[in-house]
Design a protein around this motif. Structure first.
Motif, mmCIF file in Angstrom:
data_model
loop_
_atom_site.group_PDB
_atom_site.id
_atom_site.type_symbol
_atom_site.label_atom_id
_atom_site.label_comp_id
_atom_site.label_asym_id
_atom_site.label_seq_id
_atom_site.Cartn_x
_atom_site.Cartn_y
_atom_site.Cartn_z
ATOM 1 N N ASP A 180 34.090 24.192 -8.747
ATOM 2 C CA ASP A 180 34.081 23.235 -7.915
ATOM 3 C C ASP A 180 34.084 23.497 -6.412
ATOM 4 O OD1 ASP A 180 33.887 20.778 -6.880
ATOM 5 O OD2 ASP A 180 34.305 19.771 -8.346
ATOM 6 N N LEU A 181 33.000 24.012 -5.791
ATOM 7 C CA LEU A 181 33.357 24.382 -4.472
ATOM 8 C C LEU A 181 33.742 23.136 -3.621
ATOM 9 C CD1 LEU A 181 30.280 26.876 -4.227
ATOM 10 C CD2 LEU A 181 32.677 27.446 -4.013
ATOM 11 N N GLU A 182 33.003 21.855 -3.896
ATOM 12 C CA GLU A 182 33.750 20.738 -3.101
ATOM 13 C C GLU A 182 34.882 20.502 -3.151
ATOM 14 O OE1 GLU A 182 32.079 16.116 -2.682
ATOM 15 O OE2 GLU A 182 30.806 17.642 -3.750
ATOM 16 N N ALA A 183 35.469 20.611 -4.265
ATOM 17 C CA ALA A 183 36.946 20.174 -4.522
ATOM 18 C C ALA A 183 37.731 21.213 -3.708
ATOM 19 C CB ALA A 183 37.390 20.291 -5.773
ATOM 20 N N LEU A 184 37.339 22.682 -3.848
ATOM 21 C CA LEU A 184 37.983 23.839 -3.188
ATOM 22 C C LEU A 184 37.916 23.612 -1.452
ATOM 23 C CD1 LEU A 184 39.505 26.389 -3.029
ATOM 24 C CD2 LEU A 184 37.476 27.474 -3.238
ATOM 25 N N GLU A 185 36.756 23.131 -1.136
ATOM 26 C CA GLU A 185 36.696 22.778 0.318
ATOM 27 C C GLU A 185 37.574 21.711 0.902
ATOM 28 O OE1 GLU A 185 33.243 22.700 3.738
ATOM 29 O OE2 GLU A 185 32.750 22.068 1.720
ATOM 30 N N LYS A 186 37.647 20.591 0.151
ATOM 31 C CA LYS A 186 38.382 19.633 0.270
ATOM 32 C C LYS A 186 39.912 19.938 0.236
ATOM 33 C CE LYS A 186 39.242 14.584 -1.135
ATOM 34 N NZ LYS A 186 39.066 13.697 -2.065
ATOM 35 N N ALA A 187 40.369 20.681 -0.766
ATOM 36 C CA ALA A 187 41.804 21.178 -0.858
ATOM 37 C C ALA A 187 42.043 22.047 0.284
ATOM 38 C CB ALA A 187 42.021 21.549 -2.021
ATOM 39 N N ILE A 188 41.266 22.984 0.804
ATOM 40 C CA ILE A 188 41.544 24.004 1.900
ATOM 41 C C ILE A 188 41.634 23.236 3.234
ATOM 42 C CG2 ILE A 188 40.411 25.840 3.244
ATOM 43 C CD1 ILE A 188 39.804 26.960 0.531
ATOM 44 N N GLY A 207 38.942 29.409 -22.751
ATOM 45 C CA GLY A 207 37.736 29.449 -23.622
ATOM 46 C C GLY A 207 36.462 30.205 -23.145
ATOM 47 N N VAL A 208 36.821 31.130 -22.324
ATOM 48 C CA VAL A 208 35.757 32.022 -21.726
ATOM 49 C C VAL A 208 34.818 31.268 -21.001
ATOM 50 C CG1 VAL A 208 34.333 34.060 -22.022
ATOM 51 C CG2 VAL A 208 36.167 33.610 -23.565
ATOM 52 N N TYR A 209 35.538 30.490 -19.952
ATOM 53 C CA TYR A 209 34.204 29.837 -19.104
ATOM 54 C C TYR A 209 34.096 30.642 -17.905
ATOM 55 C CZ TYR A 209 35.580 25.172 -21.493
ATOM 56 O OH TYR A 209 35.531 24.149 -22.225
ATOM 57 N N VAL A 210 32.572 31.157 -17.676
ATOM 58 C CA VAL A 210 31.969 31.556 -16.843
ATOM 59 C C VAL A 210 31.719 30.743 -15.661
ATOM 60 C CG1 VAL A 210 30.312 33.415 -16.128
ATOM 61 C CG2 VAL A 210 31.425 33.330 -18.373
ATOM 62 N N PRO A 211 32.064 31.009 -14.328
ATOM 63 C CA PRO A 211 31.889 29.898 -13.316
ATOM 64 C C PRO A 211 29.993 30.194 -12.760
ATOM 65 C CG PRO A 211 32.838 31.987 -12.552
ATOM 66 C CD PRO A 211 33.039 31.917 -13.741
ATOM 67 N N SER A 212 29.593 29.287 -12.067
ATOM 68 C CA SER A 212 28.444 29.386 -11.536
ATOM 69 C C SER A 212 28.263 30.765 -10.685
ATOM 70 C CB SER A 212 28.164 28.339 -10.453
ATOM 71 O OG SER A 212 28.333 27.151 -11.171
ATOM 72 N N GLU A 213 27.157 31.252 -10.567
ATOM 73 C CA GLU A 213 26.832 32.527 -10.201
ATOM 74 C C GLU A 213 27.213 32.787 -8.826
ATOM 75 O OE1 GLU A 213 22.954 34.795 -8.741
ATOM 76 O OE2 GLU A 213 22.978 34.110 -10.754
ATOM 77 N N ASP A 214 27.311 31.752 -7.879
ATOM 78 C CA ASP A 214 27.677 32.054 -6.570
ATOM 79 C C ASP A 214 29.149 31.565 -6.403
ATOM 80 O OD1 ASP A 214 27.098 29.219 -6.937
ATOM 81 O OD2 ASP A 214 26.050 29.064 -4.988
ATOM 82 N N TYR A 215 29.781 30.938 -7.180
ATOM 83 C CA TYR A 215 31.241 30.406 -6.955
ATOM 84 C C TYR A 215 32.065 31.209 -6.392
ATOM 85 C CZ TYR A 215 35.625 28.127 -8.227
ATOM 86 O OH TYR A 215 36.984 27.615 -8.161
ATOM 87 N N LEU A 216 32.212 32.440 -6.795
ATOM 88 C CA LEU A 216 33.354 33.259 -6.462
ATOM 89 C C LEU A 216 33.045 33.535 -4.978
ATOM 90 C CD1 LEU A 216 33.960 35.409 -9.538
ATOM 91 C CD2 LEU A 216 35.313 33.408 -8.685
ATOM 92 N N ALA A 217 31.721 34.094 -4.717
ATOM 93 C CA ALA A 217 31.359 34.453 -3.438
ATOM 94 C C ALA A 217 31.621 33.240 -2.178
ATOM 95 C CB ALA A 217 30.095 34.731 -3.186
ATOM 96 N N LYS A 218 31.194 32.065 -2.613
ATOM 97 C CA LYS A 218 31.308 31.023 -1.692
ATOM 98 C C LYS A 218 32.631 30.465 -1.547
ATOM 99 C CE LYS A 218 26.712 29.246 -2.033
ATOM 100 N NZ LYS A 218 25.634 27.972 -2.351
#
Length: 426
Positions: A180-188, A207-218
Motif C-alpha cells: 500500500d504505497l499511499e499508506a507508506l507515503e502517509k507514514a513517511i 502465505g506467499v503474498y507477492v506485492p504489486s509489480e511496482d511496489y518495491l521500486a516506488k
C-alpha cells in the motif's frame, strides 16, 4: 533407551514431547537423512522436501561442496570469537560484499539476529546521520510481517499467538498495510522522526503474498526522497529462491536474465540468512554501504559466533553453488511450470482456489476457513504420498523445494500434489 537401539518415529516423537519445550507443531515425520531434493525418515521412507527448512536448503540437502568446506574448516579452526582476527573472515567479507554489491557486511548467525542488527544500525544512523533526537526514531513495518520471534520483533507482529503474554512490547514502530504505497507515503511524511522502512519483498510466512509489480521500486523511491532507509528482509526470499539472486535484485548475478529487472531496487540495508549457508550452519548477514554501516564502532554490537571461520567457509561455498549451478535461473523456470500446472488444475477444483508465488516460493490457498484443519490434513496426505509441505495461516500451503530440483522431479511432484488434492474435492 539404549543409544544402540534403533530409534523409531514414535520413539523420537515421544522423546521430544517429554523433554523438549512444546514451541513447534511439526508433521509427525521423523527425518534422519537428506540428499538433494530428498529426505528419508527413520523407517527408510523417501520424500520430496517441499519446505527446504523454510528456504534454508536452497542448494539441496547435504550439498557435497558445502559439506566439504565445513569439514575442511572444522578440522583446522572452528571459533576464535572476534577478540582476534582469523584467516577466513576477511576473505568472506570481501566475497559476500562484492557478491551482493555493498561496501560492508556485519556477520551474525540467525535471521532474527540479523533483523535485530539491522534495526540497531537504522536507529544509530538516524540519530548520528539524519539528526533525529535520541530515542525518538520510528521504523515503519508492514501488517502480516514475519521477521522472527525476539521480543523487539514480536512487538510489531500481528501474530497474537507469538505476542500474547510476552509483553511489555518495544516501542518505536509504525505498522501499515503491505503493498500500500499511499499508506507508506502517509507514514513517511507524518513525522520527521521516520528512520527506516523494514519490508519483506514477498511475505512468505503470511502465505506467499507477492506485492504489486511496482511496489518495491516506488517504496524505495519514497524512502530515498525522504531520507528514510529502505531495509529489505531477504532471509527467506533471498539467495535465488524467487528466481533472481534477491527478490529486490538491483545488483543481479543472474546473467541479466531477471524478469522485469528495471522494477528491482537496491536496498539501503540488506538482511540475509538461511540459504547463505545452504542450511548447513547458522549464518546470517547485514549488508550496507559505508555511509550507513560506519556508524557501528567497536563494542557497540557483536556476537561470539558471528563471523566464525566455519561460517565464513560454508557461506562462500554455498554462494558459489548458487552461481555455478545457476539456481536462480532454475528456480525461475521451474516456478513458472509449477504455477502453470497448478493453475490448470485449480480452474476446475473446488478444494484449491488460487496458486501464487514467484520462482520456487509458492503457495496454494485451500477453499476453507483459516481455523479449519483441511490444509493440515492435506499435508498429512501429501506426506503419505511422499511429499513434505506445511500449512501456514491455517488454509494456505507453502511449497518451496530445493532449487536443485529437475524438471522431471518437479513434474512428479506436481502429479503428487494434484492427485492428493483431488482426494479432498468436495
Amino acid at each position: 533407551m539404549s543409544v544402540l537401539e534403533k530409534l523409531t518415529s514414535a520413539d523420537a516423537i515421544n522423546l521430544e514431547d517429554q523433554y523438549g519445550a512444546h514451541n513447534y507443531h511439526p508433521l509427525p515425520v521423523v527425518l534422519n537423512r537428506g540428499e538433494g531434493v530428498y529426505v528419508w525418515d527413520v523407517e527408510g521412507k523417501k520424500y520430496y522436501d517441499f519446505l527446504s527448512a523454510y528456504s534454508a536448503v536452497n542448494q539441496g540437502h547435504c550439498h557435497p561442496k558445502i559439506i566439504g568446506a565445513m569439514i575442511e574448516q572444522a578440522q583446522a579452526l572452528t571459533l576464535t570469537s572476534r577478540a582476534f582476527y582469523n584467516d577466513k573472515l576477511g576473505i568472506y567479507e570481501e566475497y559476500i560484499t562484492k557478491y551482493f554489491g555493498f561496501d560492508k557486511v556485519l556477520p551474525m548467525n540467525t535471521g532474527a539476529e540479523a533483523v535485530e542488527t539491522a534495526l540497531k544500525i537504522c536507529r544509530k544512523w538516524a540519530y548520528e546521520k539524519k539528526g533525529i533526537p535520541e530515542n525518538e526514531a520510528q521504523i515503519i513495518v508492514c501488517d502480516g510481517n514475519f521477521h522472527g520471534r525476539t521480543t523487539t520483533i514480536i512487538s510489531f507482529s500481528n501474530d497474537e499467538n507469538a505476542r500474547k503474554n510476552f509483553g511489555p512490547y518495544t516501542a518505536g514502530f509504525i505498522k501499515i498495510a503491505y503493498d500500500d504505497l499511499e499508506a507508506l507515503e502517509k507514514a513517511i511524511t507524518s513525522s520527521k522522526n521516520i528512520a527506516g522502512f523494514l519490508v519483506e519483498p514477498i511475505q512468505g510466512e503470511a502465505g506467499v503474498y507477492v506485492p504489486s509489480e511496482d511496489y518495491l521500486a516506488k517504496a524505495k523511491a519514497l524512502c530515498k526522497a525522504n531520507n528514510v532507509l529502505f531495509i529489505a528482509d531477504e532471509v527467506q526470499t533471498g539467495i535465488a529462491r524467487t528466481g533472481s539472486l534477491l527478490a529486490v535484485c538491483g545488483n543481479c548475478t543472474c546473467e541479466n536474465q531477471c524478469e522485469k529487472q528495471s522494477s528491482y531496487v537496491t536496498p539501503d540495508v540488506l538482511i540475509l540468512g538461511k540459504a547463505v549457508s545452504g542450511g548447513v550452519y547458522p549464518v546470517s548477514a547485514v549488508l550496507a554501504n559505508n555511509d550507513i554501516m560506519n556508524v557501528i564502532k567497536p563494542g557497540q554490537h557483536g556476537s561470539t559466533f558471528g563471523g566464525n571461520p566455519i561460517a565464513a567457509a560454508v557461506a562462500m561455498a554455498a554462494l558459489e553453488v548458487v552461481s555455478e549451478e545457476h539456481l536462480a535461473q532454475n528456480a525461475r523456470r521451474l516456478g513458472k511450470i509449477f504455477r502453470t500446472e497448478l493453475a490448470k488444475y485449480i480452474e476446475t477444483s473446488n478444494i484449491a482456489t488460487l496458486v501464487r508465488g514467484k520462482g520456487l516460493l509458492n503457495a496454494i490457498v485451500i477453499n476453507d476457513t483459516e481455523d479449519s484443519d483441511t490444509a493440515w490434513n492435506i499435508c498429512m496426505k501429501l506426506a503419505e504420498n511422499g511429499l513434505l509441505a506445511k500449512p501456514t495461516h491455517g488454509n494456505i500451503i507453502r511449497f518451496a523445494p530445493p532449487l536443485v530440483m529437475t524438471e522431471t522431479q518437479l513434474s512428479d511432484c506436481v502429479s503428487i500434489i494434484i492427485s492428493t488434492l483431488k482426494q479432498f474435492e468436495k
